[in-house]
Write a protein that holds these residues in place. Structure first.
Motif, PDB file in Angstrom:
ATOM      1  N   PHE A 170      -3.203   2.625  -3.735  1.00 14.24           N
ATOM      2  CA  PHE A 170      -3.435   3.593  -2.597  1.00 14.24           C
ATOM      3  C   PHE A 170      -4.500   2.732  -1.711  1.00 14.24           C
ATOM      4  O   PHE A 170      -4.496   2.752  -0.519  1.00 14.24           O
ATOM      5  N   ALA A 171      -5.494   2.335  -2.364  1.00 14.68           N
ATOM      6  CA  ALA A 171      -6.891   1.929  -1.593  1.00 14.68           C
ATOM      7  C   ALA A 171      -6.172   0.635  -0.794  1.00 14.68           C
ATOM      8  O   ALA A 171      -6.693   0.458   0.508  1.00 14.68           O
ATOM      9  N   LEU A 172      -5.505  -0.165  -1.338  1.00 14.44           N
ATOM     10  CA  LEU A 172      -4.802  -1.324  -0.508  1.00 14.44           C
ATOM     11  C   LEU A 172      -4.033  -1.019   0.568  1.00 14.44           C
ATOM     12  O   LEU A 172      -3.628  -1.330   1.564  1.00 14.44           O
ATOM     13  N   GLU A 173      -3.152   0.098   0.286  1.00 18.07           N
ATOM     14  CA  GLU A 173      -1.942   0.461   1.128  1.00 18.07           C
ATOM     15  C   GLU A 173      -2.489   1.616   2.365  1.00 18.07           C
ATOM     16  O   GLU A 173      -1.858   1.229   3.283  1.00 18.07           O
ATOM     17  N   VAL A 174      -3.688   2.336   1.999  1.00 15.76           N
ATOM     18  CA  VAL A 174      -3.652   3.419   2.758  1.00 15.76           C
ATOM     19  C   VAL A 174      -4.636   2.782   4.336  1.00 15.76           C
ATOM     20  O   VAL A 174      -4.512   3.583   5.154  1.00 15.76           O
ATOM     21  N   ILE A 175      -5.070   1.595   4.397  1.00 18.91           N
ATOM     22  CA  ILE A 175      -5.821   1.008   5.217  1.00 18.91           C
ATOM     23  C   ILE A 175      -4.967   0.950   6.650  1.00 18.91           C
ATOM     24  O   ILE A 175      -5.459   1.379   7.717  1.00 18.91           O
ATOM     25  N   ALA A 176      -3.862   0.271   6.495  1.00 16.70           N
ATOM     26  CA  ALA A 176      -3.099   0.255   7.648  1.00 16.70           C
ATOM     27  C   ALA A 176      -1.472   0.464   7.337  1.00 16.70           C
ATOM     28  O   ALA A 176      -1.102  -0.057   6.360  1.00 16.70           O
ATOM     29  N   ILE A 177      -0.698   1.235   8.081  1.00 22.44           N
ATOM     30  CA  ILE A 177       0.786   1.237   8.029  1.00 22.44           C
ATOM     31  C   ILE A 177       1.244  -0.103   7.836  1.00 22.44           C
ATOM     32  O   ILE A 177       1.273  -0.670   8.858  1.00 22.44           O
ATOM     33  N   GLY A 178       2.078  -0.326   7.168  1.00 18.03           N
ATOM     34  CA  GLY A 178       3.090  -1.746   6.918  1.00 18.03           C
ATOM     35  C   GLY A 178       2.368  -2.860   6.439  1.00 18.03           C
ATOM     36  O   GLY A 178       2.519  -3.807   6.606  1.00 18.03           O
ATOM     37  N   ALA A 179       1.158  -2.506   6.052  1.00 19.18           N
ATOM     38  CA  ALA A 179       0.301  -3.996   5.547  1.00 19.18           C
ATOM     39  C   ALA A 179      -0.564  -3.581   4.187  1.00 19.18           C
ATOM     40  O   ALA A 179      -1.089  -2.504   4.070  1.00 19.18           O
ATOM     41  N   ILE A 180      -0.424  -4.444   3.371  1.00 26.80           N
ATOM     42  CA  ILE A 180      -1.113  -4.288   1.841  1.00 26.80           C
ATOM     43  C   ILE A 180      -2.327  -5.325   1.787  1.00 26.80           C
ATOM     44  O   ILE A 180      -1.611  -6.653   1.998  1.00 26.80           O
ATOM     45  N   ARG A 181      -3.423  -5.193   1.465  1.00 26.38           N
ATOM     46  CA  ARG A 181      -4.324  -6.375   1.404  1.00 26.38           C
ATOM     47  C   ARG A 181      -4.285  -6.700  -0.172  1.00 26.38           C
ATOM     48  O   ARG A 181      -5.314  -6.302  -0.939  1.00 26.38           O
ATOM     49  N   TYR A 182      -3.301  -7.721  -0.408  1.00 33.68           N
ATOM     50  CA  TYR A 182      -3.461  -8.093  -1.723  1.00 33.68           C
ATOM     51  C   TYR A 182      -4.331  -9.042  -2.496  1.00 33.68           C
ATOM     52  O   TYR A 182      -4.835  -8.996  -3.547  1.00 33.68           O
ATOM     53  N   HIS A 183      -5.264  -9.375  -1.287  1.00 37.12           N
ATOM     54  CA  HIS A 183      -6.325 -10.108  -1.718  1.00 37.12           C
ATOM     55  C   HIS A 183      -7.354  -9.408  -2.581  1.00 37.12           C
ATOM     56  O   HIS A 183      -8.048 -10.098  -3.259  1.00 37.12           O
ATOM     57  N   ALA A 184      -7.341  -8.224  -2.490  1.00 37.64           N
ATOM     58  CA  ALA A 184      -8.603  -7.224  -3.269  1.00 37.64           C
ATOM     59  C   ALA A 184      -7.560  -6.694  -4.168  1.00 37.64           C
ATOM     60  O   ALA A 184      -8.448  -5.690  -4.913  1.00 37.64           O
ATOM     61  N   LEU A 185      -6.498  -6.816  -4.732  1.00 35.61           N
ATOM     62  CA  LEU A 185      -5.538  -6.122  -5.813  1.00 35.61           C
ATOM     63  C   LEU A 185      -6.540  -6.105  -6.969  1.00 35.61           C
ATOM     64  O   LEU A 185      -6.737  -5.005  -7.718  1.00 35.61           O
ATOM     65  N   VAL A 186      -6.912  -7.210  -7.575  1.00 35.62           N
ATOM     66  CA  VAL A 186      -7.490  -7.152  -8.963  1.00 35.62           C
ATOM     67  C   VAL A 186      -8.829  -6.772  -9.057  1.00 35.62           C
ATOM     68  O   VAL A 186      -9.152  -5.962  -9.802  1.00 35.62           O
ATOM     69  N   PRO A 187      -9.822  -7.082  -7.939  1.00 35.33           N
ATOM     70  CA  PRO A 187     -10.987  -6.200  -8.049  1.00 35.33           C
ATOM     71  C   PRO A 187     -10.816  -4.662  -7.814  1.00 35.33           C
ATOM     72  O   PRO A 187     -11.608  -4.101  -8.666  1.00 35.33           O
ATOM     73  N   CYS A 188      -9.645  -4.326  -7.057  1.00 35.75           N
ATOM     74  CA  CYS A 188      -9.699  -2.705  -6.884  1.00 35.75           C
ATOM     75  C   CYS A 188      -9.044  -2.355  -8.312  1.00 35.75           C
ATOM     76  O   CYS A 188      -9.526  -1.324  -8.831  1.00 35.75           O
ATOM     77  N   PHE A 189      -8.192  -3.031  -8.903  1.00 37.65           N
ATOM     78  CA  PHE A 189      -7.748  -2.793 -10.354  1.00 37.65           C
ATOM     79  C   PHE A 189      -8.676  -2.725 -11.407  1.00 37.65           C
ATOM     80  O   PHE A 189      -8.808  -1.517 -12.025  1.00 37.65           O
ATOM     81  N   ILE A 190      -9.624  -3.609 -11.270  1.00 37.20           N
ATOM     82  CA  ILE A 190     -10.273  -3.880 -12.481  1.00 37.20           C
ATOM     83  C   ILE A 190     -11.400  -2.687 -12.362  1.00 37.20           C
ATOM     84  O   ILE A 190     -11.778  -1.737 -13.209  1.00 37.20           O
ATOM     85  N   THR A 191     -12.225  -2.116 -11.279  1.00 41.09           N
ATOM     86  CA  THR A 191     -12.960  -1.152 -10.767  1.00 41.09           C
ATOM     87  C   THR A 191     -12.338   0.315 -11.121  1.00 41.09           C
ATOM     88  O   THR A 191     -12.779   1.173 -11.666  1.00 41.09           O
ATOM     89  N   ALA A 192     -11.030   0.374 -10.757  1.00 42.82           N
ATOM     90  CA  ALA A 192     -10.227   1.753 -11.108  1.00 42.82           C
ATOM     91  C   ALA A 192     -10.107   1.858 -12.390  1.00 42.82           C
ATOM     92  O   ALA A 192     -10.315   3.287 -12.789  1.00 42.82           O
ATOM     93  N   VAL A 193      -9.736   1.014 -13.200  1.00 44.15           N
ATOM     94  CA  VAL A 193      -9.537   1.145 -14.602  1.00 44.15           C
ATOM     95  C   VAL A 193     -11.218   1.438 -15.351  1.00 44.15           C
ATOM     96  O   VAL A 193     -11.034   2.392 -16.151  1.00 44.15           O
ATOM     97  N   LEU A 194     -12.027   1.009 -14.955  1.00 44.66           N
ATOM     98  CA  LEU A 194     -13.281   1.091 -15.549  1.00 44.66           C
ATOM     99  C   LEU A 194     -13.723   2.392 -15.197  1.00 44.66           C
ATOM    100  O   LEU A 194     -14.263   3.128 -15.924  1.00 44.66           O
ATOM    101  N   ALA A 195     -13.807   2.928 -14.021  1.00 45.47           N
ATOM    102  CA  ALA A 195     -14.180   4.119 -13.248  1.00 45.47           C
ATOM    103  C   ALA A 195     -13.509   5.165 -14.250  1.00 45.47           C
ATOM    104  O   ALA A 195     -14.030   6.122 -14.408  1.00 45.47           O
ATOM    105  N   ASP A 196     -12.093   5.160 -14.189  1.00 40.41           N
ATOM    106  CA  ASP A 196     -11.155   6.230 -14.886  1.00 40.41           C
ATOM    107  C   ASP A 196     -11.786   6.388 -16.368  1.00 40.41           C
ATOM    108  O   ASP A 196     -11.917   7.430 -16.908  1.00 40.41           O
ATOM    109  N   ALA A 197     -12.061   5.012 -17.084  1.00 38.04           N
ATOM    110  CA  ALA A 197     -12.536   5.077 -18.459  1.00 38.04           C
ATOM    111  C   ALA A 197     -14.183   5.848 -18.492  1.00 38.04           C
ATOM    112  O   ALA A 197     -14.092   6.534 -19.571  1.00 38.04           O
ATOM    113  N   VAL A 198     -14.925   5.390 -17.658  1.00 38.07           N
ATOM    114  CA  VAL A 198     -16.211   6.037 -17.535  1.00 38.07           C
ATOM    115  C   VAL A 198     -16.185   7.600 -17.360  1.00 38.07           C
ATOM    116  O   VAL A 198     -16.637   8.482 -18.108  1.00 38.07           O
TER     117      VAL A 198
END
Length: 442
Positions: A170-198
């Motif tokens: 969602f964080a990567l897709e919502v920034i702009a219609i029709g574009a996804i910022r894959y360069h931040a995919l792994v950092p976003c995934f790591i942070t989301a998983v850890l925040a959900d666990a906390v």
């Protein structure tokens, strides 16, 4: 044959992973803990409102207080989620740390007195303000500041709904219609998983949804097995979900814009909005459309959870929730749009299921994610949300509903700062259809 990784690149990949894991740890701890506090306070405020229904009469006064807090203490934070998106587009803007406590306090106040809002906006703003603060403390460069703010959005969204994979996408897709910022995919995934666990470690339990629908297959092809009559119904429902998502976005923006255009005394806007919510509540004779609407209030009958059951929604439940929420948000109260969109979608899905003879729980689940997909222009994230919340068996129907809703929702979403990278529609010549908009919501 071209090498997949050049010499030295594995070391750079490893360094990248270690760097963002170390950055994600303190950020996830802060965001996950604050989201847990927010969800606990939200539940307490909701229970208090159920115990004392007369609190609804104070909603106009609460709106004036919220207006005053942002006017005198907000200092630029009143833009909410749009400020987070603008910061990603232009890292020079900055996100004040005061955004987190201010939006937490005002969202709880809105819910306490009966405003129809959600919670994702608060969680995303908590994540955005904390992540920007962490980025400045770590003295990150502007490019990394963009990534860390995306991580904060992913963390807040993933933790508040218990859907970390959805939060990252969602964080990567919502920034702009029709574009996804894959360069931040792994950092976003790591942070989301850890925040959900906390958040979960603090004892927060998310609402459990269940779709009992068992698909039947007409094996007319070897590569696609599905009930084709049901698939046609899902496509038609997807069109309706997209149009209603567009209606929600347009109604919210219109109420906000017209209020600011024609009401010169600005504190009157939330006061009048609160008064309208009170009037509608008495007109309908129910408090079903106040607050989150995840479960029905005492003596209530309609909610997100009941929409998955026969008789759990009326024909126009979706419209009333849409109207209540558009007025609340358009009048300047604080909170999110997503949970009300879940309500609108689930109850609309219930209505369409009754009309078409489709399975009620499946259609409610499809509306739940597809109206959200259309309103935020995030079909991939919402398809994944269906898997995380309801299970993966009906994923074909999730995708069909979300993708269809995305195309029929137009280019205006609920976030005015969401930019338009690529138009949804192309002419047969391959040229983009010019909708006249530079960005969604404008």
């Amino acid at each position: 044959m071209r090498q997949f990784l050049k010499k030295g690149e594995p070391a750079l990949v490893f360094q990248h992973l270690v760097k963002w894991t170390l950055i994600a740890l303190p950020m996830a701890l802060g965001v996950g803990s604050l989201v847990a506090l927010f969800l606990w306070l939200l539940e307490e405020a909701t229970n208090l409102r159920y115990q004392y229904p007369a609190l609804l009469y104070l909603l106009p006064f609460a709106g004036v207080v919220i207006y005053a807090l942002y006017k005198y203490l907000g200092q630029g934070t009143e833009a909410g989620n749009n400020l987070i998106l603008d910061q990603i587009h232009d890292p020079s803007g900055g996100i004040p740390f005061r955004m987190a406590p201010l939006v937490l306090l005002t969202t709880i106040g809105t819910h306490l007195f009966g405003g129809s809002v959600g919670r994702e906006g608060t969680a995303v703003q908590i994540g955005g303000s904390i992540s920007y603060y962490v980025g400045k403390k770590f003295k990150l460069n502007p490019a990394d500041i963009q990534i860390i703010v995306l991580c904060g959005m992913a963390a807040g969204f993933g933790a508040v709904f218990g859907t970390p994979v959805t939060g990252a996408v969602f964080a990567l897709e919502v920034i702009a219609i029709g574009a996804i910022r894959y360069h931040a995919l792994v950092p976003c995934f790591i942070t989301a998983v850890l925040a959900d666990a906390v958040c979960s470690a603090w004892g927060i339990q998310h609402t459990q949804y269940q779709i009992n629908f068992q698909k039947t297959a007409f094996n007319l092809t070897s590569f696609l097995r599905s009930d084709y009559l049901l698939l046609i119904k899902v496509i038609g429902a997807g069109v309706a979900f997209g149009l209603v998502a567009q209606l929600f976005a347009r109604a919210t923006h219109a109420i906000r814009n017209l209020s600011n255009q024609y009401i010169s005394v600005k504190w009157l806007i939330p006061a009048l909005g609160g008064g309208m919510i009170i009037g509608l509540t008495f007109l309908l004779g129910t408090q079903d459309y106040l607050g989150l609407g995840v479960v029905p209030p005492p003596n209530g009958t309609v909610s997100i959870t009941t929409a998955f059951e026969p008789g759990g929604a009326t024909t126009f439940s979706w419209f009333w929730k849409l109207l209540f929420t558009a007025i609340t948000l358009g009048a300047g109260f604080k909170g999110g749009e997503v949970t009300p969109l879940f309500f609108v979608g689930a109850t609309l899905g219930h209505t369409l299921a009754v009309l078409t003879g489709a399975p009620i729980d499946l259609m409610a689940g499809l509306g739940f994610i597809a109206v959200f997909a259309g309103a935020t222009n995030t079909p991939l994230a919402c398809t994944l949300m269906g898997v995380e919340l309801f299970g993966g068996a009906p994923i074909l129907y999730y995708a069909v509903a979300c993708f269809t809703a995305y195309y029929f929702s137009g280019h205006q979403g609920i976030y005015a700062a969401q930019r338009l990278a690529t138009h949804k529609f192309l002419h047969s010549s391959g040229k983009e259809e010019n909708s006249g908009n530079k960005a969604a919501g404008k």
